[in-house]
Structure formats: C-alpha cells, structure tokens
Design an enzyme around this catalytic site. Structure first.
Site, PDB file in Angstrom:
ATOM      1  N   SER A  54     -18.177   0.410   2.206  1.00  9.48           N
ATOM      2  CA  SER A  54     -17.372   0.001   3.357  1.00  9.48           C
ATOM      3  C   SER A  54     -18.122   0.291   4.636  1.00  9.48           C
ATOM      4  O   SER A  54     -18.901   1.258   4.712  1.00  9.48           O
ATOM      5  CB  SER A  54     -16.066   0.804   3.327  1.00  9.48           C
ATOM      6  OG  SER A  54     -15.401   0.725   4.559  1.00  9.48           O
ATOM      7  N   TYR A  94     -11.377   9.389   2.904  1.00  9.32           N
ATOM      8  CA  TYR A  94     -11.694   8.104   2.259  1.00  9.32           C
ATOM      9  C   TYR A  94     -13.146   7.720   2.538  1.00  9.32           C
ATOM     10  O   TYR A  94     -13.913   7.410   1.620  1.00  9.32           O
ATOM     11  CB  TYR A  94     -10.744   6.997   2.753  1.00  9.32           C
ATOM     12  CG  TYR A  94     -11.242   5.615   2.394  1.00  9.32           C
ATOM     13  CD1 TYR A  94     -11.191   5.166   1.081  1.00  9.32           C
ATOM     14  CD2 TYR A  94     -11.808   4.775   3.365  1.00  9.32           C
ATOM     15  CE1 TYR A  94     -11.690   3.916   0.733  1.00  9.32           C
ATOM     16  CE2 TYR A  94     -12.293   3.526   3.029  1.00  9.32           C
ATOM     17  CZ  TYR A  94     -12.236   3.099   1.712  1.00  9.32           C
ATOM     18  OH  TYR A  94     -12.735   1.870   1.376  1.00  9.32           O
ATOM     19  N   LYS A 103     -16.644   7.393   0.041  1.00  7.04           N
ATOM     20  CA  LYS A 103     -17.600   6.268  -0.050  1.00  7.04           C
ATOM     21  C   LYS A 103     -19.028   6.766   0.193  1.00  7.04           C
ATOM     22  O   LYS A 103     -19.965   6.342  -0.487  1.00  7.04           O
ATOM     23  CB  LYS A 103     -17.244   5.187   0.972  1.00  7.04           C
ATOM     24  CG  LYS A 103     -15.971   4.438   0.656  1.00  7.04           C
ATOM     25  CD  LYS A 103     -16.133   3.549  -0.575  1.00  7.04           C
ATOM     26  CE  LYS A 103     -14.842   2.873  -0.970  1.00  7.04           C
ATOM     27  NZ  LYS A 103     -14.864   2.278  -2.302  1.00  7.04           N
TER      28      LYS A 103
HETATM   29  P1  NAD Z   1      -7.003  -2.683  -4.253  1.00  7.26           P
HETATM   30  O1  NAD Z   1      -6.210  -1.439  -4.175  1.00  7.26           O
HETATM   31  O2  NAD Z   1      -6.291  -3.984  -4.105  1.00  7.26           O
HETATM   32  O3  NAD Z   1      -7.819  -2.729  -5.616  1.00  7.26           O
HETATM   33  C1  NAD Z   1      -8.286  -1.575  -6.256  1.00  7.26           C
HETATM   34  C2  NAD Z   1      -7.992  -1.718  -7.749  1.00  7.26           C
HETATM   35  O4  NAD Z   1      -8.523  -0.576  -8.428  1.00  7.26           O
HETATM   36  C3  NAD Z   1      -6.509  -1.772  -8.061  1.00  7.26           C
HETATM   37  O5  NAD Z   1      -6.262  -2.837  -8.951  1.00  7.26           O
HETATM   38  C4  NAD Z   1      -6.214  -0.417  -8.725  1.00  7.26           C
HETATM   39  O6  NAD Z   1      -5.173  -0.510  -9.669  1.00  7.26           O
HETATM   40  C5  NAD Z   1      -7.564  -0.087  -9.348  1.00  7.26           C
HETATM   41  N1  NAD Z   1      -7.832   1.343  -9.515  1.00  7.26           N
HETATM   42  C6  NAD Z   1      -7.758   2.321  -8.562  1.00  7.26           C
HETATM   43  N2  NAD Z   1      -8.109   3.503  -9.097  1.00  7.26           N
HETATM   44  C7  NAD Z   1      -8.446   3.274 -10.388  1.00  7.26           C
HETATM   45  C8  NAD Z   1      -8.893   4.100 -11.439  1.00  7.26           C
HETATM   46  N3  NAD Z   1      -9.039   5.424 -11.282  1.00  7.26           N
HETATM   47  N4  NAD Z   1      -9.144   3.547 -12.652  1.00  7.26           N
HETATM   48  C9  NAD Z   1      -8.973   2.212 -12.841  1.00  7.26           C
HETATM   49  N5  NAD Z   1      -8.534   1.385 -11.873  1.00  7.26           N
HETATM   50  C10 NAD Z   1      -8.273   1.913 -10.660  1.00  7.26           C
HETATM   51  O7  NAD Z   1      -8.163  -2.561  -3.155  1.00  7.26           O
HETATM   52  P2  NAD Z   1      -9.181  -3.654  -2.609  1.00  7.26           P
HETATM   53  O8  NAD Z   1      -8.831  -3.944  -1.204  1.00  7.26           O
HETATM   54  O9  NAD Z   1      -9.323  -4.746  -3.568  1.00  7.26           O
HETATM   55  O10 NAD Z   1     -10.499  -2.774  -2.565  1.00  7.26           O
HETATM   56  C11 NAD Z   1     -11.440  -2.769  -3.631  1.00  7.26           C
HETATM   57  C12 NAD Z   1     -12.583  -1.828  -3.288  1.00  7.26           C
HETATM   58  O11 NAD Z   1     -13.174  -2.251  -2.069  1.00  7.26           O
HETATM   59  C13 NAD Z   1     -12.140  -0.386  -3.064  1.00  7.26           C
HETATM   60  O12 NAD Z   1     -13.111   0.472  -3.630  1.00  7.26           O
HETATM   61  C14 NAD Z   1     -12.111  -0.246  -1.557  1.00  7.26           C
HETATM   62  O13 NAD Z   1     -12.389   1.071  -1.146  1.00  7.26           O
HETATM   63  C15 NAD Z   1     -13.243  -1.171  -1.164  1.00  7.26           C
HETATM   64  N6  NAD Z   1     -13.091  -1.667   0.222  1.00  7.26           N
HETATM   65  C16 NAD Z   1     -11.923  -2.283   0.580  1.00  7.26           C
HETATM   66  C17 NAD Z   1     -11.757  -2.725   1.895  1.00  7.26           C
HETATM   67  C18 NAD Z   1     -10.465  -3.349   2.337  1.00  7.26           C
HETATM   68  O14 NAD Z   1     -10.188  -3.353   3.545  1.00  7.26           O
HETATM   69  N7  NAD Z   1      -9.651  -3.932   1.447  1.00  7.26           N
HETATM   70  C19 NAD Z   1     -12.797  -2.564   2.811  1.00  7.26           C
HETATM   71  C20 NAD Z   1     -13.976  -1.950   2.392  1.00  7.26           C
HETATM   72  C21 NAD Z   1     -14.100  -1.502   1.085  1.00  7.26           C
HETATM   73  C1  WQD Z   2      -7.789  -3.546  12.395  1.00  4.84           C
HETATM   74  C2  WQD Z   2      -7.423  -3.500  13.878  1.00  4.84           C
HETATM   75  C3  WQD Z   2      -6.191  -1.536  14.482  1.00  4.84           C
HETATM   76  C4  WQD Z   2      -2.625  -2.457  12.108  1.00  4.84           C
HETATM   77  C5  WQD Z   2      -9.609  -0.139   7.750  1.00  4.84           C
HETATM   78  C6  WQD Z   2     -10.337   1.058   7.202  1.00  4.84           C
HETATM   79  C7  WQD Z   2     -11.724   0.663   6.787  1.00  4.84           C
HETATM   80  C8  WQD Z   2     -11.698  -0.540   5.841  1.00  4.84           C
HETATM   81  C9  WQD Z   2     -10.879  -1.660   6.376  1.00  4.84           C
HETATM   82  C10 WQD Z   2     -11.709   0.166   3.570  1.00  4.84           C
HETATM   83  C11 WQD Z   2      -7.598  -2.126  14.516  1.00  4.84           C
HETATM   84  C12 WQD Z   2      -5.336  -2.768  14.659  1.00  4.84           C
HETATM   85  C13 WQD Z   2      -3.866  -2.510  12.700  1.00  4.84           C
HETATM   86  C14 WQD Z   2      -1.462  -2.569  12.919  1.00  4.84           C
HETATM   87  C15 WQD Z   2      -2.888  -2.796  14.844  1.00  4.84           C
HETATM   88  N1  WQD Z   2     -11.085  -0.221   4.587  1.00  4.84           N
HETATM   89  N2  WQD Z   2      -3.997  -2.684  14.054  1.00  4.84           N
HETATM   90  N3  WQD Z   2      -1.654  -2.742  14.273  1.00  4.84           N
HETATM   91  O1  WQD Z   2      -8.900   0.192  10.767  1.00  4.84           O
HETATM   92  O2  WQD Z   2     -10.650  -1.624  11.086  1.00  4.84           O
HETATM   93  O3  WQD Z   2     -10.329  -0.610   8.883  1.00  4.84           O
HETATM   94  O4  WQD Z   2      -9.589  -1.178   6.763  1.00  4.84           O
HETATM   95  O5  WQD Z   2     -12.848   0.482   3.470  1.00  4.84           O
HETATM   96  O6  WQD Z   2     -12.298   1.775   6.190  1.00  4.84           O
HETATM   97  O7  WQD Z   2     -10.397   2.063   8.198  1.00  4.84           O
HETATM   98  O8  WQD Z   2      -8.597  -2.119   9.742  1.00  4.84           O
HETATM   99  O9  WQD Z   2      -6.754  -3.693   9.508  1.00  4.84           O
HETATM  100  O10 WQD Z   2      -6.220  -1.248   9.771  1.00  4.84           O
HETATM  101  O11 WQD Z   2      -7.114  -2.501  11.720  1.00  4.84           O
HETATM  102  O12 WQD Z   2      -3.005  -2.948  16.079  1.00  4.84           O
HETATM  103  O13 WQD Z   2      -0.336  -2.506  12.459  1.00  4.84           O
HETATM  104  O14 WQD Z   2      -6.023  -3.802  13.991  1.00  4.84           O
HETATM  105  O15 WQD Z   2      -5.956  -0.607  15.495  1.00  4.84           O
HETATM  106  O16 WQD Z   2      -8.010  -2.326  15.840  1.00  4.84           O
HETATM  107  P1  WQD Z   2      -9.620  -0.961  10.248  1.00  4.84           P
HETATM  108  P2  WQD Z   2      -7.083  -2.391  10.113  1.00  4.84           P
END
Ligand code: NAD
Ligand code: WQD
Length: 335
Positions: A124, A148, A152
C-alpha cells in the site's frame, strides 16, 4: 498456471480472480471469509464462464496452506488476505500483527516447504508515511503512521529479507494507491461491512440514500479547495496490474511497484464526479480533519509503465460510473 489467491473473495481479490480466469489461468481461492463473501466467487464464475476452486481456510494455518498448494499443484501466489482498517488497527494492533504479519510469515513458510517461490503481494502507498515529496516514487523513504501501515512495512521487509537469503525467489510488491470502482457489469464490487471507512463507498451510500450526508474530513488543507487529495485507481486497472506483474515474474527478483494513476483528486472533486455519474445529490458537511490523514498523496506511476508495460486506462468518471452501477444493482452489497 494454477494460482493460489489468498483473500480472493475480497474486493480487490475478486476483481483479480476474474481477470486471471479470463486470461486462462486456473484459480484457487484461499479465504477465511472474515471480510469476503462466497457470493462474489459465484458471480466471478458466471462472468468468466469458468470454474474456480475454493478452499475455506486461514493463512495462519500453515498446514492448510501447504495442503492446498500441493493438492492443486499451484505455481504462484497472489496474496491479498489481510485486515485493512486503519482505525481498527490502532485499537487492536495485536490482531493486525497476528493476521497480517504472522499470517504472511506462515504463508511464506508454506510456499518455501512446497517449492513455490513466486508471489505478488498487496502492499500500500501507506508505506510511504507522510509524503516528503510528491509524486511518490518507489525510492521515497518508507515509514508507518499506524499499526496497519506497519504491518505492510514488516511484510515488505520480510519479503526483502527472504529474497536476500533465497535469490531464486520471484517477488513483486505492489503498492496500491486508493482503489475504487467496480467491474463494469456491476456484478462484483466492494462490500463494506458496517460504516465504510473509505470515501467512495461512503459517497455511494449517501447517493443511494442509505446515509444522510458525507462528512468531509477537513476543509483547511494546503490543496486547491482545502480538502484532501488522493490518487484514486479503478479496481479493474489494479487487477490488470497483477496480471502484468505475474508475467514479469519469469525471472528471480524482488521488485516494488506503485500502482496508481499519477492524478490527484480532492474530496470535493470526487463528490462532484459522483453526482454527475449517479444523477443524485451527495450532501456533505465539512468537518474537522481526521487524525492521521495527510493533505495529498499521489503516485509517480512511471516505473509501472516502464517495467510492467502497465498504465491505468480508466479515469475518475469511469470509476464513479462503475461504482454507482454496482451500488445501484446491489444496494445492500452481497446478500
Ligand atoms: P478485503 O477485506 O475486501 O479483502 C481481503 C480478503 O482477505 C477478504 O476476503 C478476507 O476474508 C480475507 N482474509 C483476511 N484475513 C485472512 C486470513 N487470515 N486468512 C484467509 N483470508 C483472509 O480487502 P481489499 O480491499 O480487497 O484488500 C486486499 C489487500 O489489498 C489487503 O491486503 C489490503 O491491505 C491491500 N490494500 C487495500 C487497499 C484498499 O484501499 N482497499 C489499499 C492498499 C492495499
Ligand atoms: C480519502 C480522502 C479523507 C472518508 C486509506 C488508508 C490507506 C489505503 C487506502 C489500504 C481523504 C476523505 C474519507 C469520509 C472524507 N488502504 N474522506 N470523508 O485515507 O487516503 O487511505 O485507504 O492500504 O492505507 O489509509 O482513503 O478513502 O479513507 O480517504 O472526507 O467519510 O477522503 O479525509 O482525504 P485514505 P480514504
């Protein structure tokens, strides 16, 4: 190739499984359904017109991962499984370290024991901490601002150490910016349980009438309109980036790659684009800043283009249209 996809029933995992199936791969989903939904897997099969294999299990159960890798002859892993809520990680750090860090250590140990050494990892942009310069390139210093993000960072370090000790491994560390949107069919999408933490699912729930208004967290940032700026990336573009990364893992390496668009949009720009896409009003109130938020965060995606031959194709209007299509067809998510 048979690819084991941890967390394949989740938001990004489900979109990636669909693209993998459509590209002709065999897919084995390994998920404990802590935040994923079995219905997503049924719909992926319908969209692809092909079956995938499901193993319900937890990545911390090393024996179960080894059995799945061996039984199905997997040659590579795409690793999405993890917990991802920043605020929750501050309140329950041990749960995050256990699930994300211990879980990944066991997954890697299982792979090692089975002779599988190819992995694409979901990292991330959070590993860049508070940006010292923008846009964020892969050589920007790494730091964590919450458990979190630290999970990572630990996992990235674990992968780099593993590669140093075993230079035959093939590792891609993909640093996602802000994934949004849904598959164009509207059949799969993000299914937040409870109140969404992220902006776009919250905006979508306001537009559909499940919530009265959006809290805009902070209107006094040093940005053009005072609200936070982020690099939103369409989840299908993101999924396609994983396919490109897998193709590039034909030789040993440990490579970090940003997956973003390079464009930053403010909260108010997202709100306006969503109103246009949905034809609905999105009322909002400007509220105090959210703890831990940064003013602006966006990628330098040029390395992904050079190294993977990948570039995001979908813009903000596409992201909002597809997110809305999913929201409208599935007002309560998967049921
Ligand atoms: P999500 O929660 O929709 O998907 C994660 C999946 O992993 C779920 O289906 C959950 O049931 C499964 N899971 C969690 N822990 C587990 C375990 N111990 N064993 C087996 N399965 C498990 O999340 P997502 O948004 O699809 O994110 C996927 C990956 O991408 C995550 O690692 C997250 O940290 C990373 N990521 C997400 C974002 C975002 O904003 N969505 C941004 C950057 C990185
Ligand atoms: C986006 C913008 C908020 C909600 C997070 C994690 C990051 C990554 C992605 C996993 C910001 C604003 C949000 C609301 C708002 N996840 N906002 N009202 O914070 O950039 O990133 O998700 O890896 O690690 O920190 O994403 O979608 O929460 O926010 O004004 O109800 O929207 O302040 O400027 P963020 P977000």
């Amino acid at each position: 190739m048979t690819i084991l996809v941890t967390g394949g029933a989740g938001y990004i995992g489900s979109h990636t499984c669909l693209e993998l199936l459509q590209a002709g791969h065999q897919v084995l989903v390994f998920d404990n359904f802590s935040n994923g939904h079995p219905e997503a897997l049924k719909r992926i099969e319908q969209l692809a017109g092909r079956r995938l294999t499901l193993v319900r299990g937890d990545i911390r159960d090393q024996d179960a991962v080894e059995a799945a890798l061996r039984q199905h002859g997997c040659t590579a892993v795409v690793h999405f499984a993890g917990l991802k809520a920043v605020g929750e990680s501050v309140e329950q750090p041990l749960r995050y370290y256990d699930n994300n860090v211990v879980g990944t250590q066991r997954l890697l140990a299982a792979m090692h024991n089975c002779g599988v050494n190819t992995i694409v990892f979901s990292s991330s942009a959070t590993v860049y901490g508070d940006p010292q310069r923008l846009p964020l390139a892969e050589d920007h210093p790494l730091s964590a601002t919450n458990p979190y993000g630290r999970s990572k960072l630990f996992i990235e370090d674990m992968l780099r150490d593993l590669y140093r000790a075993n230079p035959d491994w093939r590792i891609a560390i993909l640093r996602y910016f802000n994934p949004v949107g849904a598959h164009a069919s509207g059949r799969i999408g993000e299914n937040p349980l409870g109140t969404p933490n992220n902006l776009m699912p919250f905006v979508a729930q306001v537009a559909i009438g499940r919530r009265d208004f959006l809290n805009v967290w902070g209107g006094d940032y040093a940005t053009a309109d005072g609200t936070g700026v982020r690099d939103y990336i369409h989840v299908v573009d993101l999924a396609l980036g994983h396919l490109k990364a897998l193709q590039r893992l034909d030789v040993p390496q440990c490579t970090e790659i940003n997956l973003g668009t390079g464009n930053g949009y403010s909260v108010l720009e997202v709100v306006k684009a969503f109103e246009v896409a949905s034809g609905r009003a999105v009322p909002y109130r400007v509220s105090p800043r959210r703890a831990g938020d940064v003013a602006a965060c966006y990628a330098d995606p040029s390395y992904a283009e050079r190294f993977l031959g990948w570039k995001a194709q979908r813009g903000l209007a596409d992201m909002c249209r597809d997110h809305w299509n999913w929201q409208e067809q599935n007002p309560e998510g998967y049921v």
